[in-house]
Design a protein around this motif. Sequence first.
Motif, mmCIF file in Angstrom:
data_model
loop_
_atom_site.group_PDB
_atom_site.id
_atom_site.type_symbol
_atom_site.label_atom_id
_atom_site.label_comp_id
_atom_site.label_asym_id
_atom_site.label_seq_id
_atom_site.Cartn_x
_atom_site.Cartn_y
_atom_site.Cartn_z
ATOM 1 N N ARG A 11 -27.452 45.950 -54.131
ATOM 2 C CA ARG A 11 -26.684 46.630 -53.074
ATOM 3 C C ARG A 11 -26.522 45.738 -51.843
ATOM 4 O O ARG A 11 -25.418 45.576 -51.311
ATOM 5 C CB ARG A 11 -27.404 47.919 -52.684
ATOM 6 C CG ARG A 11 -26.661 48.742 -51.673
ATOM 7 C CD ARG A 11 -27.596 49.610 -50.865
ATOM 8 N NE ARG A 11 -28.363 48.835 -49.920
ATOM 9 C CZ ARG A 11 -29.247 49.349 -49.068
ATOM 10 N NH1 ARG A 11 -29.487 50.641 -49.090
ATOM 11 N NH2 ARG A 11 -29.919 48.583 -48.227
ATOM 12 N N ARG A 14 -24.154 42.791 -52.445
ATOM 13 C CA ARG A 14 -22.739 43.198 -52.431
ATOM 14 C C ARG A 14 -22.270 43.472 -51.006
ATOM 15 O O ARG A 14 -21.196 43.027 -50.595
ATOM 16 C CB ARG A 14 -22.558 44.466 -53.270
ATOM 17 C CG ARG A 14 -22.545 44.188 -54.740
ATOM 18 C CD ARG A 14 -22.495 45.471 -55.519
ATOM 19 N NE ARG A 14 -22.374 45.200 -56.939
ATOM 20 C CZ ARG A 14 -22.760 46.033 -57.886
ATOM 21 N NH1 ARG A 14 -23.302 47.194 -57.566
ATOM 22 N NH2 ARG A 14 -22.618 45.729 -59.152
ATOM 23 N N SER A 15 -23.103 44.223 -50.269
ATOM 24 C CA SER A 15 -22.719 44.569 -48.887
ATOM 25 C C SER A 15 -22.553 43.312 -48.055
ATOM 26 O O SER A 15 -21.586 43.178 -47.299
ATOM 27 C CB SER A 15 -23.796 45.431 -48.232
ATOM 28 O OG SER A 15 -23.845 46.670 -48.836
ATOM 29 N N ARG A 18 -19.452 41.353 -48.803
ATOM 30 C CA ARG A 18 -18.226 41.981 -48.292
ATOM 31 C C ARG A 18 -18.166 41.924 -46.767
ATOM 32 O O ARG A 18 -17.094 41.789 -46.190
ATOM 33 C CB ARG A 18 -18.151 43.438 -48.759
ATOM 34 C CG ARG A 18 -17.666 43.487 -50.178
ATOM 35 C CD ARG A 18 -17.658 44.863 -50.766
ATOM 36 N NE ARG A 18 -17.599 44.712 -52.222
ATOM 37 C CZ ARG A 18 -18.046 45.579 -53.073
ATOM 38 N NH1 ARG A 18 -18.587 46.695 -52.656
ATOM 39 N NH2 ARG A 18 -17.959 45.366 -54.365
ATOM 40 N N ALA A 19 -19.336 42.040 -46.134
ATOM 41 C CA ALA A 19 -19.336 42.083 -44.669
ATOM 42 C C ALA A 19 -19.220 40.687 -44.073
ATOM 43 O O ALA A 19 -18.494 40.464 -43.114
ATOM 44 C CB ALA A 19 -20.593 42.757 -44.175
ATOM 45 N N TYR A 20 -19.981 39.774 -44.614
ATOM 46 C CA TYR A 20 -19.976 38.396 -44.079
ATOM 47 C C TYR A 20 -19.767 37.440 -45.246
ATOM 48 O O TYR A 20 -20.734 36.939 -45.810
ATOM 49 C CB TYR A 20 -21.310 38.037 -43.424
ATOM 50 C CG TYR A 20 -22.026 39.174 -42.761
ATOM 51 C CD1 TYR A 20 -21.646 39.611 -41.498
ATOM 52 C CD2 TYR A 20 -23.099 39.789 -43.391
ATOM 53 C CE1 TYR A 20 -22.312 40.642 -40.900
ATOM 54 C CE2 TYR A 20 -23.779 40.832 -42.785
ATOM 55 C CZ TYR A 20 -23.378 41.253 -41.545
ATOM 56 O OH TYR A 20 -24.051 42.276 -40.947
ATOM 57 N N ARG B 102 -19.585 49.895 -47.311
ATOM 58 C CA ARG B 102 -19.102 48.610 -47.857
ATOM 59 C C ARG B 102 -19.132 48.609 -49.380
ATOM 60 O O ARG B 102 -18.563 47.726 -50.004
ATOM 61 C CB ARG B 102 -19.945 47.458 -47.318
ATOM 62 C CG ARG B 102 -19.663 47.194 -45.868
ATOM 63 C CD ARG B 102 -20.319 45.944 -45.391
ATOM 64 N NE ARG B 102 -20.394 45.981 -43.944
ATOM 65 C CZ ARG B 102 -21.512 46.071 -43.252
ATOM 66 N NH1 ARG B 102 -22.670 46.102 -43.881
ATOM 67 N NH2 ARG B 102 -21.494 46.120 -41.946
ATOM 68 N N LEU B 103 -19.859 49.566 -49.950
ATOM 69 C CA LEU B 103 -19.891 49.656 -51.410
ATOM 70 C C LEU B 103 -18.747 50.543 -51.892
ATOM 71 O O LEU B 103 -18.232 51.360 -51.132
ATOM 72 C CB LEU B 103 -21.207 50.255 -51.881
ATOM 73 C CG LEU B 103 -22.499 49.539 -51.512
ATOM 74 C CD1 LEU B 103 -23.686 50.221 -52.171
ATOM 75 C CD2 LEU B 103 -22.462 48.073 -51.927
ATOM 76 N N GLU B 107 -20.339 52.135 -56.949
ATOM 77 C CA GLU B 107 -21.570 51.404 -56.579
ATOM 78 C C GLU B 107 -22.521 52.301 -55.792
ATOM 79 O O GLU B 107 -23.737 52.219 -55.956
ATOM 80 C CB GLU B 107 -21.210 50.166 -55.760
ATOM 81 C CG GLU B 107 -20.583 49.058 -56.585
ATOM 82 C CD GLU B 107 -19.889 47.986 -55.736
ATOM 83 O OE1 GLU B 107 -19.414 47.002 -56.328
ATOM 84 O OE2 GLU B 107 -19.808 48.143 -54.499
ATOM 85 N N TYR B 111 -26.274 53.105 -56.995
ATOM 86 C CA TYR B 111 -27.443 52.832 -56.150
ATOM 87 C C TYR B 111 -28.301 54.084 -56.006
ATOM 88 O O TYR B 111 -29.511 54.049 -56.224
ATOM 89 C CB TYR B 111 -27.010 52.306 -54.781
ATOM 90 C CG TYR B 111 -28.204 52.027 -53.896
ATOM 91 C CD1 TYR B 111 -29.122 51.038 -54.246
ATOM 92 C CD2 TYR B 111 -28.462 52.768 -52.762
ATOM 93 C CE1 TYR B 111 -30.252 50.792 -53.468
ATOM 94 C CE2 TYR B 111 -29.582 52.526 -51.977
ATOM 95 C CZ TYR B 111 -30.470 51.543 -52.338
ATOM 96 O OH TYR B 111 -31.594 51.300 -51.586
ATOM 97 N N GLU B 145 -15.162 52.468 -47.243
ATOM 98 C CA GLU B 145 -14.514 52.383 -45.922
ATOM 99 C C GLU B 145 -13.006 52.588 -46.001
ATOM 100 O O GLU B 145 -12.368 52.885 -45.005
ATOM 101 C CB GLU B 145 -14.856 51.063 -45.226
ATOM 102 C CG GLU B 145 -14.465 49.827 -45.963
ATOM 103 C CD GLU B 145 -15.164 48.583 -45.408
ATOM 104 O OE1 GLU B 145 -15.814 48.683 -44.374
ATOM 105 O OE2 GLU B 145 -15.048 47.527 -46.051
#
Lengths: 265, 342
Positions: A11, A14-15, A18-20, B102-103, B107, B111, B145
């Motif tokens: 998780r 992936r986050s 996508r974020a940075y 963001r997922l 996902e 999780y 999002e």
Amino acid sequence: MWHTALATLVRNQRSNLRAYPWTFTFGHIIDGTYLVLVTCFSYVYLIKGDVQTQFAAYAGTSDYLTYVMIGGALNLFSVSMMMNVSRALITEWREGTLEALLLSPSSRFGYFAGTAVQQLMRSLFELAVVLIFGIAAGLRLPNFDFLSVLTGIFAYLLSCFAMGLLLGCVMLHTRDTFFVQNTLFAFTALLCGFQFPREYLPEALGLAGNVFPLTDALTLLRGSLLSGKAIRSGDVLPVLLLCAVYIALALWTGKRIERRIFERY
Amino acid sequence: MIAMNEVSKIYETRNRLGWFRAERVKTEAVKSLSLTLEPGQITGLLGLNGAGKTTTIRMLSTLLDPTEGSIEVDGLDMNRSRSAIQQKVNMIAGGERMLYWRLTGRENLHYFGSLYGLDSARLRRESDRLLSEVGLAEAADRPVEQYSKGMKQRLQIARGLINDPKYLFLDEPTLGLDAPIARQLRGMVRSLAKERGKGILLTSHYLQEVEELCDNVYVLNRGELLMCDTPDRIVAKVAGMQAAHFELTGWRDELNPLLLEYLQAEIGLNRKEWTELHRPTSESGSSSDEPIRLTVKSRSADKLIAKLLPWTAENGLKVVSFSAEKPNLEDAIILLSEGKVS
């Protein structure tokens, strides 16, 4: 526990991607490179390679450049590891996902382990790049003791993890990240001996540094890297014990803080 | 069954009085509340802001410890068997929290399912099923999002069901949703209880929603239980009877006793309700051509109208118009919270 650890690792990865996408990592590498350059310039242009004999006696090496570069890089690495682990739960709270996490019967240790391993992958990459720059700038490790280095790395990682856990509890209790983390990092930078041997510190401050497992872990790891000093079980045991105390304390207080996190009326 | 026995919750907060001084303030958010929730039943928890609804839900969902009293879920004590209880319950809150933006939707479910120990095959199966049930199959691989508010809320419902909980707590689940989506969610909630046997505890500011869905309602005010009953009975007890109004022509005075007899026999109006009966009056005395207004109060105005219409035809009366006046749960809750009902 492993279920939670693996899921959290995936998780976060992936986050983060996508974020940075790459800028965050690039930023950390720039910080490290800057540290290498400053060390190199001050050594060459400021002190002109003239290191006191006392330094060699305290540090166990006369290679000031390598000593400071390794210390600086490990400081950046520890800050990055501790920050990520410690901010995990408070970030969940701020983003409104903590309730969903705490509703589940998941292992908290697994959650933090997943967070730490994901951060480790990124931090190791950043560290490796910085060390490559360091080597280009004069970092040398001629007396490398592989097994001792592995033991030192393990002790160092465990120290970062243990301190990150306890720092996270303080953050969650105070609902603050900025002041809490920067206070701790200021103390570790001063007391753990990243940039200079702790023997230069007044005795009281030198002793105060022993409160952090990072201090001894850094001494062991840097010793094994710089002088090839073998790490014996007796050397690493105090670090492991202190880490165990930190982890136990963090898990015990963490549970209690979690039970009170939604109590603020 | 979930049993909450004499539970109280006291929050202790510190109010700063200066740089170095602070006072401790105790607030009793829930006072000696007892509550039960059966599988297959939808129970409402109502009250104005600060009534203690969210605190109650958080205690039931293991997020908060009661200060006093005990909570049991299927015979398991919450203090001793927290993990086992967490497998049996889940909570869905209104708004856009409790999801990782963001997922992707899929996902997120993977999780959360992992946190409940679901293996990968079950994770795939359950998340596909839930995403399709909440109508998000096509958006499953888009980051949250990019979802609309309604989509996020539907994903929240899927998240709340990922561990197949026996009991589900819904805290304002339709908050800020458009009417069609809110209706769809209500349908889903009803089917979860009635078709899949889940025990559901619902709080909502939309009292019509509670009236429509709940079998049973607990009304709280400042942490205290004021009343517990079915929505209809609460309305009847607190806000009074429903009223059926008729405008009739051809009324004769001899019909008075016949009407009372008929109402008693067919509707079973009791003595108290009889006293609510508005006897027909005519401004011009006994003229049968002038419409007169008949008002009868009863628990159900609809049933009353359905029974009275044939009777008026049988007795040669012409119905000019009829209407039903129904106090609703909102009227009842406002009266209760204002302390206008003992």
